[in-house]
Motif scaffolding. Structure first.
Motif, short mmCIF file in Angstrom:
data_model
loop_
_atom_site.label_atom_id
_atom_site.label_comp_id
_atom_site.label_asym_id
_atom_site.label_seq_id
_atom_site.Cartn_x
_atom_site.Cartn_y
_atom_site.Cartn_z
N TYR A 49 0.79 -1.33 0.02
CA TYR A 49 -0.03 -0.01 -0.06
C TYR A 49 0.78 1.06 0.02
CZ TYR A 49 -4.58 -2.50 0.51
OH TYR A 49 -5.71 -3.32 0.38
N ARG A 50 2.23 1.33 0.43
CA ARG A 50 2.84 2.53 0.21
C ARG A 50 3.13 2.68 -1.10
NH1 ARG A 50 8.27 2.15 3.59
NH2 ARG A 50 8.30 4.17 2.82
N TYR A 51 3.21 1.80 -1.97
CA TYR A 51 3.55 1.87 -3.41
C TYR A 51 2.31 2.25 -4.24
CZ TYR A 51 8.35 0.88 -2.67
OH TYR A 51 9.86 0.42 -2.27
N PHE A 52 1.19 1.38 -3.87
CA PHE A 52 -0.01 1.59 -4.69
C PHE A 52 -1.23 1.76 -3.67
CE2 PHE A 52 3.18 -1.32 -6.95
CZ PHE A 52 3.13 -0.51 -8.13
N VAL A 53 -2.17 2.89 -3.84
CA VAL A 53 -2.98 3.03 -2.97
C VAL A 53 -4.31 2.17 -2.98
CG1 VAL A 53 -2.41 5.56 -3.11
CG2 VAL A 53 -4.32 4.64 -4.55
N SER A 54 -4.26 1.30 -3.73
CA SER A 54 -5.41 0.26 -3.79
C SER A 54 -4.97 -0.89 -4.88
CB SER A 54 -6.73 0.73 -4.29
OG SER A 54 -6.56 1.14 -5.74
N LYS A 55 -5.76 -2.15 -4.80
CA LYS A 55 -5.34 -2.97 -5.83
C LYS A 55 -5.81 -2.71 -7.20
CE LYS A 55 -8.08 -7.15 -6.42
NZ LYS A 55 -8.47 -8.28 -6.20
N GLU A 56 -6.66 -1.93 -7.42
CA GLU A 56 -7.17 -1.25 -8.60
C GLU A 56 -6.02 -0.44 -9.28
OE1 GLU A 56 -9.01 -1.16 -5.77
OE2 GLU A 56 -10.63 -2.71 -6.51
N ALA A 57 -5.45 0.64 -8.16
CA ALA A 57 -4.37 1.20 -8.58
C ALA A 57 -3.17 0.19 -9.34
CB ALA A 57 -3.70 2.21 -7.61
N LEU A 58 -3.00 -0.90 -8.53
CA LEU A 58 -1.97 -1.69 -8.83
C LEU A 58 -2.27 -2.31 -10.28
CD1 LEU A 58 0.62 -3.28 -8.46
CD2 LEU A 58 -0.69 -4.77 -7.08
N VAL A 59 -3.64 -2.75 -10.56
CA VAL A 59 -4.12 -3.15 -11.71
C VAL A 59 -3.82 -2.41 -12.64
CG1 VAL A 59 -6.07 -4.21 -12.99
CG2 VAL A 59 -5.69 -4.76 -10.59
N GLU A 60 -4.23 -1.19 -12.66
CA GLU A 60 -4.06 0.07 -13.82
C GLU A 60 -2.74 0.27 -13.96
OE1 GLU A 60 -6.27 3.38 -12.34
OE2 GLU A 60 -8.08 2.25 -12.18
N THR A 61 -1.77 0.20 -12.95
CA THR A 61 -0.32 0.24 -13.21
C THR A 61 0.33 -0.74 -14.28
OG1 THR A 61 -0.10 1.57 -11.43
CG2 THR A 61 1.78 0.84 -12.52
#
Length: 183
Positions: free
Chosen positions: A48-60
């Motif tokens: 979570y320090r790198y990506f605010v949410s799982k959705e943000a991780l997917v998008e990235t």
């Protein structure tokens, strides 16, 4: 290992690699943050320090590991001296090969129901790039005037869906169907 910035970038890349593997194996909806953190060997808090949410991780993952940089490269290469039909065949064969060589990403792409906005943005960009190529060739008088947006969506989607379903596609026949040679 280097500076803190280099370490942070290395960790971020490691998280993206792990996320791609987990999303491909479990699907986006089936993968939990705990699964993602375990695969990367970190705690959920660090993730979570790198990506605010799982959705943000997917998008990235989709944006940075996806097809668009290579498709953009293929579509913006100078092909002005070659016939449009020939270029389209080359582009679509290259796009199909790109999809074939990225099975994990294809799995993520088609399972990313939770990242619909990112999917729409990415597919829209691919369709706009193909549409712009077609528009240029219509403006040059090489192709007849037509709805290039629909043609671009048809070409892009046909290649992607056929690759996703494992159905072989005859790209020259697809191009001929939309843009028959004048006889």
């Amino acid at each position: 290992m280097g500076t803190r910035k280099e370490q942070a970038e290395w960790r971020r890349e490691q998280l993206l690699d792990a996320a791609l593997r987990v999303f491909a194996a479990k699907g986006v909806d089936g993968a939990s943050v705990k699964d993602l953190a375990e695969a990367a060997g970190v705690t959920p808090g660090l993730l979570y320090r790198y990506f605010v949410s799982k959705e943000a991780l997917v998008e990235t993952v989709l944006r940075e590991r996806g097809f668009m940089p290579r498709l953009r490269e293929l579509l913006t290469a100078d092909r002005s001296g070659r016939p449009a039909r020939q270029v389209l065949v080359e582009l679509l064969v290259s796009f199909d090969a790109l999809l074939a060589g990225n099975a994990e990403l294809m799995a993520v792409f088609f399972s990313a129901a939770r990242a619909r906005a990112a999917l729409a943005e990415l597919t829209g960009e691919g369709q706009r790039l193909i549409g712009a190529f077609l528009d240029d060739r219509v403006a040059a008088g090489e192709l007849p005037p037509h709805d290039t947006g629909t043609a671009a969506r048809t070409l892009f989607a046909t290649v992607a869906v056929n690759r996703a379903t494992g159905s072989p596609i005859d790209v020259p026949a697809l191009v001929e169907l939309l843009y028959p040679e004048e006889r």
